[in-house]
Design an enzyme around this catalytic site. Sequence first.
Site, short mmCIF file in Angstrom:
data_model
loop_
_atom_site.label_atom_id
_atom_site.label_comp_id
_atom_site.label_asym_id
_atom_site.label_seq_id
_atom_site.Cartn_x
_atom_site.Cartn_y
_atom_site.Cartn_z
N HIS A 18 35.40 41.49 33.12
CA HIS A 18 34.45 42.21 32.52
C HIS A 18 35.00 43.17 31.28
CE1 HIS A 18 33.07 42.52 36.91
NE2 HIS A 18 32.27 41.48 36.15
N LYS A 57 21.77 44.24 48.13
CA LYS A 57 23.45 43.71 48.43
C LYS A 57 24.16 45.34 48.68
CE LYS A 57 24.30 40.06 45.31
NZ LYS A 57 25.20 39.88 44.04
N ARG A 107 32.44 31.96 32.17
CA ARG A 107 33.68 31.62 32.62
C ARG A 107 33.75 29.90 32.62
NH1 ARG A 107 33.03 34.87 38.04
NH2 ARG A 107 30.95 33.93 37.85
N SER A 141 34.46 39.75 40.82
CA SER A 141 34.68 40.97 41.69
C SER A 141 34.84 40.33 43.34
CB SER A 141 33.68 42.05 41.53
OG SER A 141 33.62 42.46 40.12
#
Length: 169
Positions: free
Chosen positions: A27, A51, A100, A137
């Site tokens: 990040h 979440k 990614r 993460s």
Amino acid sequence: MTGPESEGLPVRRAVCPGSFDPITNGHLDIIARASKLYDVVHVAVMVNQSKKGLFTVEERMDLIRQVTTEYGNVSVESHHGLLVDFCKARDIPAIVKGLRAVSDFDYELQMAQMNNGLSGVETLFVPTNPTYSFLSSSLVKEVAAWGGDVSHLLPPAVHEALVRRLTGD
């Protein structure tokens, strides 16, 4: 005051959105690169009520502020709702997202097209540094919870906070 605003020039703004629970070196790499391209980079910690995060939104924002101070042009805020509304309220024409792998592209392309259709906001995709191409993460939290060493994947202050949270210290 120096910079574009003091010279009457338009300020180039972008946003780097995410949950950042916690912020990783991946990040941080995207934020650092965006900070070289834009006058102001807003880091939007997006709030998802469904979440349960390991860190509170306020803790995430504090950690991000700590690890981005060297850039000088990064602003950190939270937002609950549509990212395009965050952009409209701050006159931000661009979203910067790291990719990614090809699997990221499918989802991010749909989001970019929706955001552009809703508001005209453009999305710029930045290829992730290969060093961080596997990093998320969620993966960091999982490995750390099982006692794995993730210190090389996080800024030192974030790693310390993660270890404290997981060990209950």
